[in-house]
Design a protein around this motif. Structure first.
Motif, PDB file in Angstrom:
ATOM      1  N   LEU A  49       1.065  -1.237   0.039  1.00 41.46           N
ATOM      2  CA  LEU A  49       0.296   0.162   0.112  1.00 41.46           C
ATOM      3  C   LEU A  49       1.049   1.073   0.317  1.00 41.46           C
ATOM      4  O   LEU A  49       1.738   1.156   0.683  1.00 41.46           O
ATOM      5  N   VAL A  50       0.450   2.441  -0.464  1.00 42.97           N
ATOM      6  CA  VAL A  50       1.674   4.306  -1.122  1.00 42.97           C
ATOM      7  C   VAL A  50       0.378   4.279  -0.584  1.00 42.97           C
ATOM      8  O   VAL A  50      -0.737   4.699  -1.836  1.00 42.97           O
ATOM      9  N   ILE A  51       0.229   5.659   0.627  1.00 47.48           N
ATOM     10  CA  ILE A  51      -0.458   6.774   0.598  1.00 47.48           C
ATOM     11  C   ILE A  51      -0.001   8.061   0.099  1.00 47.48           C
ATOM     12  O   ILE A  51       1.519   7.765   1.021  1.00 47.48           O
ATOM     13  N   THR A  52      -0.547   8.876  -0.500  1.00 48.14           N
ATOM     14  CA  THR A  52       0.535  10.161  -1.152  1.00 48.14           C
ATOM     15  C   THR A  52      -0.998  10.759  -0.247  1.00 48.14           C
ATOM     16  O   THR A  52      -2.244  10.637  -0.869  1.00 48.14           O
ATOM     17  N   TRP A  53      -0.096  12.330   0.423  1.00 49.11           N
ATOM     18  CA  TRP A  53      -1.520  13.452   0.302  1.00 49.11           C
ATOM     19  C   TRP A  53      -0.243  14.016   0.246  1.00 49.11           C
ATOM     20  O   TRP A  53       0.652  14.874   0.027  1.00 49.11           O
ATOM     21  N   TRP A  54      -1.693  15.072  -0.232  1.00 50.01           N
ATOM     22  CA  TRP A  54      -1.247  16.977  -1.256  1.00 50.01           C
ATOM     23  C   TRP A  54      -2.130  17.222  -0.701  1.00 50.01           C
ATOM     24  O   TRP A  54      -3.563  17.252   0.006  1.00 50.01           O
ATOM     25  N   ASP A  55      -1.679  19.159  -0.891  1.00 48.25           N
ATOM     26  CA  ASP A  55      -2.160  19.774  -0.745  1.00 48.25           C
ATOM     27  C   ASP A  55      -2.778  20.476  -1.641  1.00 48.25           C
ATOM     28  O   ASP A  55      -2.516  21.387  -2.979  1.00 48.25           O
ATOM     29  N   ALA A  56      -4.520  19.915  -2.100  1.00 46.18           N
ATOM     30  CA  ALA A  56      -5.153  19.885  -3.482  1.00 46.18           C
ATOM     31  C   ALA A  56      -6.181  19.905  -4.098  1.00 46.18           C
ATOM     32  O   ALA A  56      -6.817  19.317  -1.959  1.00 46.18           O
ATOM     33  N   PRO A  57      -7.215  20.251  -4.077  1.00 47.44           N
ATOM     34  CA  PRO A  57      -8.581  19.897  -4.286  1.00 47.44           C
ATOM     35  C   PRO A  57      -8.997  19.023  -4.346  1.00 47.44           C
ATOM     36  O   PRO A  57      -8.229  17.649  -5.166  1.00 47.44           O
ATOM     37  N   TYR A  58     -10.166  17.953  -4.190  1.00 41.93           N
ATOM     38  CA  TYR A  58      -9.869  16.671  -4.218  1.00 41.93           C
ATOM     39  C   TYR A  58     -10.586  16.352  -6.132  1.00 41.93           C
ATOM     40  O   TYR A  58      -9.753  15.540  -6.270  1.00 41.93           O
ATOM     41  N   ASP A  59     -10.696  17.254  -6.787  1.00 42.60           N
ATOM     42  CA  ASP A  59     -10.807  16.764  -7.929  1.00 42.60           C
ATOM     43  C   ASP A  59      -8.828  16.846  -9.101  1.00 42.60           C
ATOM     44  O   ASP A  59      -9.362  16.596 -10.092  1.00 42.60           O
ATOM     45  N   ALA A  60      -8.534  16.837  -7.913  1.00 39.27           N
ATOM     46  CA  ALA A  60      -7.119  17.698  -8.562  1.00 39.27           C
ATOM     47  C   ALA A  60      -6.182  17.261  -9.724  1.00 39.27           C
ATOM     48  O   ALA A  60      -6.368  15.037  -9.486  1.00 39.27           O
ATOM     49  N   ASP A  61      -5.744  17.261 -11.140  1.00 37.67           N
ATOM     50  CA  ASP A  61      -5.069  16.214 -11.784  1.00 37.67           C
ATOM     51  C   ASP A  61      -3.918  16.115 -11.209  1.00 37.67           C
ATOM     52  O   ASP A  61      -3.031  16.503 -11.124  1.00 37.67           O
ATOM     53  N   LEU A  62      -4.107  14.097  -9.964  1.00 28.28           N
ATOM     54  CA  LEU A  62      -2.516  14.449  -8.644  1.00 28.28           C
ATOM     55  C   LEU A  62      -1.524  13.268  -9.929  1.00 28.28           C
ATOM     56  O   LEU A  62      -2.239  12.028 -10.546  1.00 28.28           O
ATOM     57  N   PRO A  63      -0.107  13.140  -9.402  1.00 24.14           N
ATOM     58  CA  PRO A  63       0.483  12.011  -9.736  1.00 24.14           C
ATOM     59  C   PRO A  63       0.112  10.651  -8.984  1.00 24.14           C
ATOM     60  O   PRO A  63      -0.017  11.219  -7.750  1.00 24.14           O
ATOM     61  N   GLU A  64       0.044   9.659 -10.042  1.00 30.65           N
ATOM     62  CA  GLU A  64       0.143   8.254  -8.727  1.00 30.65           C
ATOM     63  C   GLU A  64       0.462   7.617  -9.507  1.00 30.65           C
ATOM     64  O   GLU A  64       1.512   7.126 -10.711  1.00 30.65           O
ATOM     65  N   LEU A  65       0.606   6.333  -8.634  1.00 30.99           N
ATOM     66  CA  LEU A  65       1.925   5.108  -9.077  1.00 30.99           C
ATOM     67  C   LEU A  65       1.102   4.192 -10.758  1.00 30.99           C
ATOM     68  O   LEU A  65       0.315   4.482 -10.059  1.00 30.99           O
ATOM     69  N   PRO A  66       2.731   3.966 -11.343  1.00 30.59           N
ATOM     70  CA  PRO A  66       1.628   3.471 -12.366  1.00 30.59           C
ATOM     71  C   PRO A  66       1.154   2.021 -12.001  1.00 30.59           C
ATOM     72  O   PRO A  66       1.100   1.449 -10.896  1.00 30.59           O
ATOM     73  N   THR A  67       0.540   1.012 -12.751  1.00 33.08           N
ATOM     74  CA  THR A  67       0.526  -0.373 -12.755  1.00 33.08           C
ATOM     75  C   THR A  67       2.256  -1.356 -13.232  1.00 33.08           C
ATOM     76  O   THR A  67       2.522  -0.733 -13.839  1.00 33.08           O
ATOM     77  N   PRO A  68       2.390  -1.831 -12.339  1.00 27.90           N
ATOM     78  CA  PRO A  68       3.168  -3.135 -11.971  1.00 27.90           C
ATOM     79  C   PRO A  68       3.563  -3.605 -13.201  1.00 27.90           C
ATOM     80  O   PRO A  68       2.567  -4.167 -14.158  1.00 27.90           O
ATOM     81  N   PRO A  69       4.690  -4.191 -13.454  1.00 32.00           N
ATOM     82  CA  PRO A  69       4.977  -5.210 -14.807  1.00 32.00           C
ATOM     83  C   PRO A  69       3.773  -6.295 -14.437  1.00 32.00           C
ATOM     84  O   PRO A  69       3.906  -6.389 -13.086  1.00 32.00           O
TER      85      PRO A  69
END
Length: 85
Positions: A46-66
């Protein structure tokens, strides 16, 4: 507002350590306020990232692994922080 992105994947049999290291090595285009990496039984990561942004902001996410590293596609959730009572 603080938004938390959660990314969870289950490793292919015997590949839990590799999936954990794969997730640890992923860099995002820019840094979140906080990033946490967790491991659970059955080789779940599990990876959790916290951002100072609106709920619907375009935020980077981890990709799908191989595909050979995972037992199923990752699950992704988005949450917003609310005041505790």
């Amino acid at each position: 507002m603080t938004v938390a992105l959660m990314w969870e994947a289950k490793a292919a049999p015997g590949r839990g350590v590799e999936l954990l290291e794969w997730a640890r090595a992923r860099e995002l285009p820019y840094a979140p306020l906080r990033r946490e990496l967790l491991h659970a039984p059955q080789d779940r990561v599990l990876v959790i990232t916290w951002w100072d942004a609106p709920y619907d902001a375009d935020l980077p996410e981890l990709p799908t692994p191989p595909p050979d590293l995972i037992a199923r596609p990752p699950h992704r959730w988005r949450f917003e922080s609310v005041a505790a009572k």
